[in-house]
Design a protein around this motif. Structure first.
Motif, PDB file in Angstrom:
ATOM      1  N   ILE A 135       0.840  -1.202   0.000  1.00 47.50           N
ATOM      2  CA  ILE A 135       0.000   0.000   0.000  1.00 47.50           C
ATOM      3  C   ILE A 135       0.873   1.250   0.000  1.00 47.50           C
ATOM      4  O   ILE A 135       2.025   1.221   0.450  1.00 47.50           O
ATOM      5  CB  ILE A 135      -0.954   0.023   1.212  1.00 47.50           C
ATOM      6  CG1 ILE A 135      -0.165  -0.012   2.527  1.00 47.50           C
ATOM      7  CG2 ILE A 135      -1.937  -1.129   1.145  1.00 47.50           C
ATOM      8  CD1 ILE A 135      -1.020   0.161   3.759  1.00 47.50           C
ATOM      9  N   PHE A 136       0.285   2.353  -0.548  1.00 44.42           N
ATOM     10  CA  PHE A 136       0.971   3.633  -0.612  1.00 44.42           C
ATOM     11  C   PHE A 136       0.257   4.645   0.278  1.00 44.42           C
ATOM     12  O   PHE A 136      -0.896   4.451   0.656  1.00 44.42           O
ATOM     13  CB  PHE A 136       0.998   4.151  -2.056  1.00 44.42           C
ATOM     14  CG  PHE A 136       1.681   3.219  -3.014  1.00 44.42           C
ATOM     15  CD1 PHE A 136       3.061   3.180  -3.106  1.00 44.42           C
ATOM     16  CD2 PHE A 136       0.942   2.365  -3.825  1.00 44.42           C
ATOM     17  CE1 PHE A 136       3.690   2.318  -3.992  1.00 44.42           C
ATOM     18  CE2 PHE A 136       1.556   1.504  -4.715  1.00 44.42           C
ATOM     19  CZ  PHE A 136       2.938   1.483  -4.793  1.00 44.42           C
ATOM     20  N   LYS A 177       8.564   0.766 -12.678  1.00 45.12           N
ATOM     21  CA  LYS A 177       8.450   0.415 -14.093  1.00 45.12           C
ATOM     22  C   LYS A 177       7.163   0.997 -14.661  1.00 45.12           C
ATOM     23  O   LYS A 177       6.091   0.858 -14.070  1.00 45.12           O
ATOM     24  CB  LYS A 177       8.442  -1.106 -14.272  1.00 45.12           C
ATOM     25  CG  LYS A 177       8.382  -1.570 -15.730  1.00 45.12           C
ATOM     26  CD  LYS A 177       8.408  -3.081 -15.828  1.00 45.12           C
ATOM     27  CE  LYS A 177       7.043  -3.688 -15.562  1.00 45.12           C
ATOM     28  NZ  LYS A 177       6.080  -3.427 -16.666  1.00 45.12           N
ATOM     29  N   GLU A 178       7.294   1.676 -15.801  1.00 48.97           N
ATOM     30  CA  GLU A 178       6.105   2.200 -16.467  1.00 48.97           C
ATOM     31  C   GLU A 178       5.319   1.045 -17.073  1.00 48.97           C
ATOM     32  O   GLU A 178       5.892   0.077 -17.571  1.00 48.97           O
ATOM     33  CB  GLU A 178       6.505   3.194 -17.560  1.00 48.97           C
ATOM     34  CG  GLU A 178       5.310   3.875 -18.219  1.00 48.97           C
ATOM     35  CD  GLU A 178       5.720   4.851 -19.304  1.00 48.97           C
ATOM     36  OE1 GLU A 178       4.816   5.452 -19.918  1.00 48.97           O
ATOM     37  OE2 GLU A 178       6.933   5.006 -19.534  1.00 48.97           O
ATOM     38  N   GLU A 179       3.992   1.161 -16.999  1.00 48.49           N
ATOM     39  CA  GLU A 179       3.146   0.107 -17.560  1.00 48.49           C
ATOM     40  C   GLU A 179       3.434  -0.074 -19.044  1.00 48.49           C
ATOM     41  O   GLU A 179       3.621   0.892 -19.785  1.00 48.49           O
ATOM     42  CB  GLU A 179       1.666   0.441 -17.343  1.00 48.49           C
ATOM     43  CG  GLU A 179       1.204   0.218 -15.916  1.00 48.49           C
ATOM     44  CD  GLU A 179      -0.296   0.311 -15.776  1.00 48.49           C
ATOM     45  OE1 GLU A 179      -0.970   0.500 -16.804  1.00 48.49           O
ATOM     46  OE2 GLU A 179      -0.787   0.209 -14.641  1.00 48.49           O
ATOM     47  N   ASP A 180       3.443  -1.329 -19.481  1.00 51.42           N
ATOM     48  CA  ASP A 180       3.696  -1.712 -20.877  1.00 51.42           C
ATOM     49  C   ASP A 180       5.117  -1.410 -21.322  1.00 51.42           C
ATOM     50  O   ASP A 180       5.414  -1.405 -22.511  1.00 51.42           O
ATOM     51  CB  ASP A 180       2.705  -1.026 -21.825  1.00 51.42           C
ATOM     52  CG  ASP A 180       1.259  -1.346 -21.477  1.00 51.42           C
ATOM     53  OD1 ASP A 180       1.006  -2.493 -21.052  1.00 51.42           O
ATOM     54  OD2 ASP A 180       0.420  -0.466 -21.617  1.00 51.42           O
ATOM     55  N   SER A 203       2.642  -3.328  -7.101  1.00 53.38           N
ATOM     56  CA  SER A 203       1.403  -2.576  -7.011  1.00 53.38           C
ATOM     57  C   SER A 203       1.551  -1.301  -7.831  1.00 53.38           C
ATOM     58  O   SER A 203       2.669  -0.827  -8.052  1.00 53.38           O
ATOM     59  CB  SER A 203       1.052  -2.246  -5.557  1.00 53.38           C
ATOM     60  OG  SER A 203      -0.235  -1.667  -5.481  1.00 53.38           O
ATOM     61  N   SER A 204       0.430  -0.738  -8.267  1.00 48.56           N
ATOM     62  CA  SER A 204       0.450   0.393  -9.203  1.00 48.56           C
ATOM     63  C   SER A 204       0.216   1.722  -8.493  1.00 48.56           C
ATOM     64  O   SER A 204      -0.462   1.793  -7.465  1.00 48.56           O
ATOM     65  CB  SER A 204      -0.629   0.216 -10.277  1.00 48.56           C
ATOM     66  OG  SER A 204      -0.385  -0.933 -11.052  1.00 48.56           O
ATOM     67  N   LEU A 219       5.304  -0.338  -8.869  1.00 42.64           N
ATOM     68  CA  LEU A 219       6.434  -0.516  -7.950  1.00 42.64           C
ATOM     69  C   LEU A 219       6.604  -2.012  -7.730  1.00 42.64           C
ATOM     70  O   LEU A 219       5.706  -2.683  -7.217  1.00 42.64           O
ATOM     71  CB  LEU A 219       6.171   0.197  -6.620  1.00 42.64           C
ATOM     72  CG  LEU A 219       7.327   0.136  -5.621  1.00 42.64           C
ATOM     73  CD1 LEU A 219       8.517   0.941  -6.127  1.00 42.64           C
ATOM     74  CD2 LEU A 219       6.893   0.639  -4.248  1.00 42.64           C
ATOM     75  N   LEU A 220       7.751  -2.548  -8.154  1.00 43.61           N
ATOM     76  CA  LEU A 220       8.035  -3.980  -8.068  1.00 43.61           C
ATOM     77  C   LEU A 220       9.026  -4.256  -6.954  1.00 43.61           C
ATOM     78  O   LEU A 220      10.066  -3.587  -6.845  1.00 43.61           O
ATOM     79  CB  LEU A 220       8.608  -4.477  -9.393  1.00 43.61           C
ATOM     80  CG  LEU A 220       7.687  -4.363 -10.616  1.00 43.61           C
ATOM     81  CD1 LEU A 220       8.466  -4.638 -11.888  1.00 43.61           C
ATOM     82  CD2 LEU A 220       6.512  -5.324 -10.498  1.00 43.61           C
TER      83      LEU A 220
END
Length: 544
Positions: free
Chosen positions: A207-208, A243-246, A300-301, A284-285
């Motif tokens: 969680i953020f 990491k940016e999505e895609d 999580s994004s 965030l990985l």
């Protein structure tokens, strides 16, 4: 003298040349007109087959019509039946638009066993004498089933229908919905397989401190990770990557150590050095290093955008767009601060004004500009409900404007407007279904009106028929009609749409040891097709 005349001639020629020059940036970037050309049957078939109009080279002759490009969306002229091509220049491109004007339409009775369809003309009358082909195979009409029937054909085939000398073309596809669902299922399985490397082995939460971040914000996060048995994953040191999505590239943002078995917390700054893109979603990985390679174990994004903090807001909502006697005019007002919390010290000023008079229901009528005012405290907890009295409205139909002002203890002022229509008389066209007929009624404030009107009926293909008739009237149900409209002697128009008649076709099945008896209850005597399938095989079918 001759030299002087020659000099003057050259001067005026140059002046005229310079004056005639036009800046290219201000010149036209499109043709003035779009032209419509008649296509041959072969040309139309090529366009329908390939869907690539620009590759077709039609043998265009004289255009049959044209229209200004500024009115491109407004072209409603009914061209004769056939196939047409509209051509116009826009910017540096020539744009083409295929304009089919068929004299029949096709309705498929979809099943997975064979191909069945019904043809109807523009009056919604069923057609049984058209020449129909898919490829080079002619599809015959089945008089017992009252439809065209054939074995299943290749999907994406072109159906050619020749009726009364007009050839129309239709694209035919098989089980498109089923194919889409199967494709979605394959994608879903592929997606699950892609992320099984870390979701199957480790579970938990990440969680953020907030869902959305701005540049240079500090991201604070906590994670609790457990194994399949529900126990903490131990005291492993993990690295956090953004990491940016895609995208494949990952950026190391911090390294975290557990404060207990499986428990982690950390933070990092979204600085310019990370080179992040605004208005993007990032993941965030959390990863651990195994055999010299980083392995993703959880993620999580979060959102990254340059958003603005909200200011004080005044929100006014109403229940309906139009009001009539007996329907209370309720307004609901809410005011919030920058933190989305209700403003506790607000004062409301309400001004109700007549905006535009559409009609009056008495010969002489005086309508005030300001119909009503109100001062009231704002509810500090929930929405403030205000009911505008019905007796402030005149005996007329008018548009109403409501101005809502909010003042707080700091003398800050917010304004909001809302608009609605009020009519002292509610006149509407109603349809009442009874067995195989429909009763058309024009009523005002619930009372039926007896008068002669011009009645329009529109079918689903846009064809209109009209007749002078006395209301109320009972007519046979026409399943193809989807709109009724009446025009009174005073020029008033009322209409109602039909989004589907109640079919009430109910099958009843009685199963015995060695037989199956099927009855169908058909309240409105609607013609229908049926098919009985057992284990994927067609047992019988028909039309009733």
């Amino acid at each position: 003298m001759n030299r002087l005349m020659l000099s003057l001639l050259v001067f005026f020629s140059l002046a005229n040349y310079c004056y005639s020059q036009t800046s290219l940036t201000k010149s036209r970037k499109s043709s003035r007109y779009t032209y419509i050309y008649k296509l041959t049957d072969q040309e139309a078939k090529e366009i329908v087959s390939t869907s690539k109009i620009a590759l077709i080279k039609p043998s265009l002759s004289q255009p049959v019509d044209s229209f200004p490009n500024t009115d491109r969306e407004m072209y409603k002229k009914a061209l004769p039946f056939g196939n047409y091509l509209a051509i116009g220049a826009f910017g540096n491109q020539v744009q083409y638009e295929f304009m089919p004007m068929p004299n029949v339409s096709v309705d498929f009775l979809r099943n997975s066993l064979d191909l069945r369809f019904v043809l109807t003309d523009n009056q919604s009358v069923q057609v049984n004498d058209a020449i129909v082909k898919i490829g080079n195979v002619q599809i015959k009409y089945n008089p017992l089933l009252n439809l065209y029937q054939s074995g299943l054909r290749k999907s994406n085939s072109v159906m050619t229908v020749n009726y009364k000398g007009i050839t129309s073309f239709f694209k035919y596809e098989i089980d498109q919905k089923l194919q889409s669902r199967q494709s979605w299922e394959r994608q879903k399985k592929k997606s699950n397989k892609e992320y099984s490397s870390f979701t199957d082995r480790i579970r938990g939460n990440l969680i953020f401190n907030k869902p959305t971040y701005r540049p240079n914000d500090t991201v604070r996060f906590k994670a609790y990770l457990v194994n399949k048995k529900g126990k903490g994953i131990g005291y492993k040191t993990l690295s956090a990557f953004l990491k940016e999505e895609d995208e494949k590239n990952e950026k190391l943002v911090t390294t975290i150590k557990p404060y207990r078995s499986g428990g982690y917390e950390g933070s990092f700054v979204l600085s310019d050095s990370l080179g992040l893109k605004l208005n993007s979603n990032y993941t965030l990985l959390l990863e651990e290093k195994l055999d010299g390679e980083w392995k993703q174990i959880f993620g999580s994004s979060l959102k990254f955008e340059d958003y603005l903090l909200p200011e004080n807001k005044l929100i006014v909502r109403k229940e309906f767009e139009s009001y009539y006697p007996g329907i209370p005019v309720n307004l609901f007002i809410r005011a919030t601060d920058a933190n989305e919390l209700p403003i506790a010290d607000g004062r409301l000023e309400l001004v109700v004004k007549a905006n535009y008079l559409h009609d009056k229901y008495q010969n002489q009528l005086f309508v005030k500009d300001t119909l009503w005012t109100l001062n009231q405290r704002l509810d500090p907890i929930s929405e403030t409900k205000i009911t505008i009295p019905e007796n402030i409205f005149p005996n007329a139909e008018l548009s109403v404007a409501v101005q809502v002002n909010l003042l707080n203890s700091n003398n800050e002022r917010l304004e909001s407007y809302t608009f609605f229509k009020f009519s002292a008389q509610k006149t509407e066209l109603q349809l009442v279904h009874k067995k195989d007929s429909v009763k058309v009624i024009l009523q005002t404030n619930g009372a039926s009106r007896n008068e002669n009107v011009l009645l329009y009926r529109t079918n689903r293909k846009g064809v209109v028929d009209s007749t002078v008739i006395s209301l109320p009237v009972t007519l046979p149900i026409d399943q193809q009609v989807n709109r009724y409209k009446v025009k009174t002697s005073g020029g008033k128009v009322y209409e109602t749409y039909i989004y589907g008649y109640p079919s009430e076709i109910v099958p009843s099945i009685n199963h015995t040891i060695d037989s199956l008896k099927i009855k169908v209850f058909n309240k409105f005597n609607i013609p229908f097709w049926y098919a009985i399938v057992e284990d994927g095989k067609l047992r019988t079918s028909g039309y009733s």
